[in-house]
Design an enzyme around this catalytic site. Structure first.
Site, PDB file in Angstrom:
ATOM      1  N   GLU A 285      46.425  41.966  61.862  1.00  0.00           N
ATOM      2  CA  GLU A 285      45.948  40.705  62.424  1.00  0.00           C
ATOM      3  C   GLU A 285      46.977  39.580  62.330  1.00  0.00           C
ATOM      4  O   GLU A 285      46.727  38.526  61.749  1.00  0.00           O
ATOM      5  CB  GLU A 285      44.644  40.278  61.739  1.00  0.00           C
TER       6      GLU A 285
ATOM      7  N   GLU B 277      28.621  42.458  69.632  1.00  0.00           N
ATOM      8  CA  GLU B 277      30.057  42.725  69.474  1.00  0.00           C
ATOM      9  C   GLU B 277      30.596  43.522  70.672  1.00  0.00           C
ATOM     10  O   GLU B 277      31.769  43.404  71.029  1.00  0.00           O
ATOM     11  CB  GLU B 277      30.342  43.463  68.163  1.00  0.00           C
TER      12      GLU B 277
ATOM     13  N   ARG C 214      45.297  40.711  67.481  1.00  0.00           N
ATOM     14  CA  ARG C 214      43.990  41.075  66.906  1.00  0.00           C
ATOM     15  C   ARG C 214      43.055  39.872  66.776  1.00  0.00           C
ATOM     16  O   ARG C 214      41.838  40.028  66.705  1.00  0.00           O
ATOM     17  CB  ARG C 214      44.209  41.774  65.551  1.00  0.00           C
TER      18      ARG C 214
ATOM     19  N   ASN D   9      38.140  37.712  67.608  1.00  0.00           N
ATOM     20  CA  ASN D   9      37.328  36.638  67.027  1.00  0.00           C
ATOM     21  C   ASN D   9      36.666  35.730  68.071  1.00  0.00           C
ATOM     22  O   ASN D   9      36.211  34.643  67.732  1.00  0.00           O
ATOM     23  CB  ASN D   9      38.192  35.772  66.094  1.00  0.00           C
TER      24      ASN D   9
ATOM     25  N   LYS E 150      39.392  47.244  58.012  1.00  0.00           N
ATOM     26  CA  LYS E 150      39.099  46.141  57.097  1.00  0.00           C
ATOM     27  C   LYS E 150      37.965  46.559  56.162  1.00  0.00           C
ATOM     28  O   LYS E 150      36.866  46.887  56.631  1.00  0.00           O
ATOM     29  CB  LYS E 150      38.675  44.897  57.878  1.00  0.00           C
TER      30      LYS E 150
ATOM     31  N   HIS F  17      30.986  31.787  62.645  1.00  0.00           N
ATOM     32  CA  HIS F  17      31.104  31.764  61.181  1.00  0.00           C
ATOM     33  C   HIS F  17      30.574  30.443  60.617  1.00  0.00           C
ATOM     34  O   HIS F  17      29.958  30.425  59.545  1.00  0.00           O
ATOM     35  CB  HIS F  17      32.564  31.950  60.750  1.00  0.00           C
TER      36      HIS F  17
ATOM     37  N   LYS G 149      38.847  48.123  70.890  1.00  0.00           N
ATOM     38  CA  LYS G 149      39.286  47.706  69.550  1.00  0.00           C
ATOM     39  C   LYS G 149      40.486  48.554  69.097  1.00  0.00           C
ATOM     40  O   LYS G 149      41.435  48.047  68.509  1.00  0.00           O
ATOM     41  CB  LYS G 149      38.132  47.800  68.546  1.00  0.00           C
TER      42      LYS G 149
ATOM     43  N   HIS H  65      33.647  33.744  67.176  1.00  0.00           N
ATOM     44  CA  HIS H  65      33.504  33.835  65.724  1.00  0.00           C
ATOM     45  C   HIS H  65      33.792  32.527  64.985  1.00  0.00           C
ATOM     46  O   HIS H  65      33.288  32.344  63.881  1.00  0.00           O
ATOM     47  CB  HIS H  65      34.411  34.942  65.173  1.00  0.00           C
TER      48      HIS H  65
ATOM     49  N   HIS I  38      24.906  38.150  61.810  1.00  0.00           N
ATOM     50  CA  HIS I  38      26.277  37.876  62.256  1.00  0.00           C
ATOM     51  C   HIS I  38      26.406  37.864  63.787  1.00  0.00           C
ATOM     52  O   HIS I  38      26.918  36.907  64.371  1.00  0.00           O
ATOM     53  CB  HIS I  38      27.215  38.921  61.643  1.00  0.00           C
TER      54      HIS I  38
ATOM     55  N   ARG J 116      43.897  54.718  43.304  1.00  0.00           N
ATOM     56  CA  ARG J 116      44.815  54.220  44.361  1.00  0.00           C
ATOM     57  C   ARG J 116      44.532  54.826  45.740  1.00  0.00           C
ATOM     58  O   ARG J 116      45.417  54.907  46.591  1.00  0.00           O
ATOM     59  CB  ARG J 116      46.279  54.464  43.989  1.00  0.00           C
TER      60      ARG J 116
HETATM   61  N1  NAD Z   1      35.127  45.749  58.494  1.00  0.00           N
HETATM   62  C1  NAD Z   1      34.976  45.128  59.635  1.00  0.00           C
HETATM   63  O1  NAD Z   1      35.836  45.137  60.506  1.00  0.00           O
HETATM   64  C2  NAD Z   1      33.690  44.397  59.879  1.00  0.00           C
HETATM   65  C3  NAD Z   1      33.416  43.880  61.157  1.00  0.00           C
HETATM   66  C4  NAD Z   1      32.203  43.252  61.367  1.00  0.00           C
HETATM   67  C5  NAD Z   1      31.281  43.152  60.329  1.00  0.00           C
HETATM   68  N2  NAD Z   1      31.585  43.664  59.104  1.00  0.00           N
HETATM   69  C6  NAD Z   1      30.622  43.593  57.992  1.00  0.00           C
HETATM   70  O2  NAD Z   1      29.482  44.355  58.339  1.00  0.00           O
HETATM   71  C7  NAD Z   1      28.352  43.848  57.639  1.00  0.00           C
HETATM   72  C8  NAD Z   1      27.187  43.767  58.589  1.00  0.00           C
HETATM   73  O3  NAD Z   1      26.906  45.052  59.084  1.00  0.00           O
HETATM   74  P1  NAD Z   1      25.433  45.451  59.594  1.00  0.00           P
HETATM   75  O4  NAD Z   1      24.968  44.460  60.564  1.00  0.00           O
HETATM   76  O5  NAD Z   1      25.483  46.879  59.964  1.00  0.00           O
HETATM   77  O6  NAD Z   1      24.549  45.179  58.286  1.00  0.00           O
HETATM   78  P2  NAD Z   1      23.917  46.165  57.208  1.00  0.00           P
HETATM   79  O7  NAD Z   1      24.843  47.197  56.760  1.00  0.00           O
HETATM   80  O8  NAD Z   1      23.301  45.288  56.169  1.00  0.00           O
HETATM   81  O9  NAD Z   1      22.758  46.887  58.026  1.00  0.00           O
HETATM   82  C9  NAD Z   1      21.704  46.120  58.553  1.00  0.00           C
HETATM   83  C10 NAD Z   1      20.345  46.654  58.080  1.00  0.00           C
HETATM   84  O10 NAD Z   1      20.053  47.812  58.836  1.00  0.00           O
HETATM   85  C11 NAD Z   1      19.675  48.870  57.965  1.00  0.00           C
HETATM   86  N3  NAD Z   1      20.097  50.104  58.632  1.00  0.00           N
HETATM   87  C12 NAD Z   1      21.353  50.491  58.945  1.00  0.00           C
HETATM   88  N4  NAD Z   1      21.322  51.642  59.625  1.00  0.00           N
HETATM   89  C13 NAD Z   1      20.020  51.998  59.742  1.00  0.00           C
HETATM   90  C14 NAD Z   1      19.341  53.075  60.356  1.00  0.00           C
HETATM   91  N5  NAD Z   1      20.000  54.012  61.050  1.00  0.00           N
HETATM   92  N6  NAD Z   1      18.003  53.122  60.281  1.00  0.00           N
HETATM   93  C15 NAD Z   1      17.307  52.141  59.629  1.00  0.00           C
HETATM   94  N7  NAD Z   1      17.893  51.080  59.028  1.00  0.00           N
HETATM   95  C16 NAD Z   1      19.228  51.024  59.092  1.00  0.00           C
HETATM   96  C17 NAD Z   1      20.376  48.581  56.666  1.00  0.00           C
HETATM   97  O11 NAD Z   1      19.706  49.190  55.582  1.00  0.00           O
HETATM   98  C18 NAD Z   1      20.289  47.050  56.618  1.00  0.00           C
HETATM   99  O12 NAD Z   1      19.045  46.666  56.086  1.00  0.00           O
HETATM  100  C19 NAD Z   1      28.769  42.509  57.056  1.00  0.00           C
HETATM  101  O13 NAD Z   1      28.949  42.625  55.664  1.00  0.00           O
HETATM  102  C20 NAD Z   1      30.087  42.209  57.741  1.00  0.00           C
HETATM  103  O14 NAD Z   1      30.970  41.448  56.938  1.00  0.00           O
HETATM  104  C21 NAD Z   1      32.761  44.291  58.882  1.00  0.00           C
HETATM  105 ZN    ZN Z   2      32.037  40.007  64.333  1.00  0.00          ZN
END
Ligand code: NAD
Ligand code: ZN
Length: 339
Positions: free
Chosen positions: A228, A177, A232, A236, A135, A243, A218, A239, A256, A113
């Site tokens: 949200e 972003e 919030r 988007n 999130k 999306h 943010k 987005h 993304h 939990r």
């Molecule tokens: N929780 C939220 O509010 C929120 C907001 C936006 C996006 N997201 C989520 O985030 C994800 C996308 O995040 P992302 O773009 O970071 O993708 P990711 O985590 O897949 O990272 C992108 C790539 O970069 C590599 N990488 C990361 N840091 C590195 C470093 N320092 N050196 C070398 N390689 C590195 C990773 O191994 C991966 O291959 C999605 O799943 C999306 O849904 C969440």
């Molecule tokens: Zn986004």
């Protein structure tokens, strides 16, 4: 620099400091065991720098990329915690991009939990956006973030040194972003992009300011609307169409931020802002998506979380820094596709 995100039942400390990931105990007391969750593409040097600070720390490596946000990987991580006798007083540290943060955060929110959760975001996207706001989620049946929670890390360590090994395309993808943050609520941040987009890289003297301003924006929004319900939604911007583009390409081909960038340009109606956005994004080497199938995009929008019946809430920016939400008939969205 450090600030706090204050929420109803929790708070997150956000530490923004070059080099901080190498001496975490200077900032907080880790009085428990540590599991570091990372992906198999994060450099070993980063993993070692974190693991070596804790006696008996366990490394749990997941496959890189979106596929790790699955029930299978989620279950494996829970099993790993159980087998190693972790209690709810012990720590999960997310070391990686947004995927690792979302996954490890969801594990932390549900294991017994809720156990202790700290984040070290290593991609620009995670440092700028996903590491705060609470999130956390995994995907199911091809639907993104379908199973999730709100769970805030107690500390987020933002260290731009960790970005040195990030691929350039991912670097710029995450910066979209920040540009969005400027558009919706921080005109000065937008001006930084206008003046310096060309030379933005990991060594840029403006990078830390860009990340900090985005996070403060943010924080401000999330503190006012944690779950949200209203404000919030302005996060988007770009987005709704973004999306749809992601879905059209089955979450492949374009990242993304790249889809959001295209979405921002398409939905922007003020010609001057539209041109500025296109100029900045071109300088940031963001690919422009052409020949979109409008009918398919409209169908995806009808299934979007933000749609209700035949309408959808979209975010408009007529003046930089002042976003607002507008309820729009989904069929009317065709005008943004030029049809
Ligand atoms: N929780 C939220 O509010 C929120 C907001 C936006 C996006 N997201 C989520 O985030 C994800 C996308 O995040 P992302 O773009 O970071 O993708 P990711 O985590 O897949 O990272 C992108 C790539 O970069 C590599 N990488 C990361 N840091 C590195 C470093 N320092 N050196 C070398 N390689 C590195 C990773 O191994 C991966 O291959 C999605 O799943 C999306 O849904 C969440
Ligand atoms: Zn986004």
């Amino acid at each position: 620099m450090e600030f706090t995100v204050k929420l109803t039942d929790a708070q997150s400390r956000v530490i923004i400091q070059k080099g901080c990931h190498t001496h975490l105990k200077d900032y907080m007391d880790f009085n428990g065991r540590v599991m570091v969750v990372s992906d198999d593409n994060i450099p070993d040097s980063l993993k070692e720098a974190v693991l070596s600070q804790f006696d008996g720390a366990i490394l749990a490596e997941v496959p890189q990329g979106e596929k790790a946000k699955s029930f299978e990987v989620y279950g494996d991580l829970l099993a790993n915690l159980l087998e190693n006798g972790f209690s709810r007083k012990d720590f999960i540290i997310a070391l990686g991009g947004g995927v690792v943060g979302d996954l490890a955060g969801f594990v932390a929110s549900t294991y017994k939990r809720g156990c202790r959760f700290v984040s070290i975001p290593t991609s620009t996207l995670a440092q700028i956006d996903s590491s705060i706001g609470g999130k956390v989620a995994i995907n199911m049946n091809g639907i993104k973030n379908c199973v999730g929670n709100f769970y805030h890390p107690e500390a987020v360590f933002v260290d731009t040194d960790t970005l040195k090994t990030l691929e350039k395309r991912h670097f710029y993808n995450g910066l979209v972003e920040a540009l969005k943050a400027g558009c919706i609520r921080d005109a000065e941040l937008f001006s930084l992009f206008k003046a310096h987009a060309e030379e933005l890289d990991v060594n840029s003297p403006y990078l830390e300011e860009i990340i900090t301003r985005s996070l403060l924006m943010k924080r401000d929004v999330v503190q006012q609307d944690e779950k949200e319900q209203n404000l919030r939604k302005i996060l988007n911007f770009g987005h709704t169409i973004g999306h749809a583009i992601e879905s059209l390409y089955n979450l492949k081909d374009y990242y993304h931020g790249e889809c959001v960038a295209n979405g921002m340009i398409m939905i922007e109606e003020n010609e001057e802002i539209k041109k500025d956005l296109a100029d900045i994004l071109e300088k940031m080497r963001i690919p422009f998506v052409t020949d979109l199938d409008t009918d398919k995009c409209i169908e995806f929008m009808k299934n979007d979380k933000k749609a209700s019946g035949s309408t959808i809430d979209i975010v408009k920016v007529d003046c930089i820094g002042q976003a607002y939400i507008e309820k729009t008939d989904i069929e009317e969205m065709r005008k943004y596709f030029g049809s």
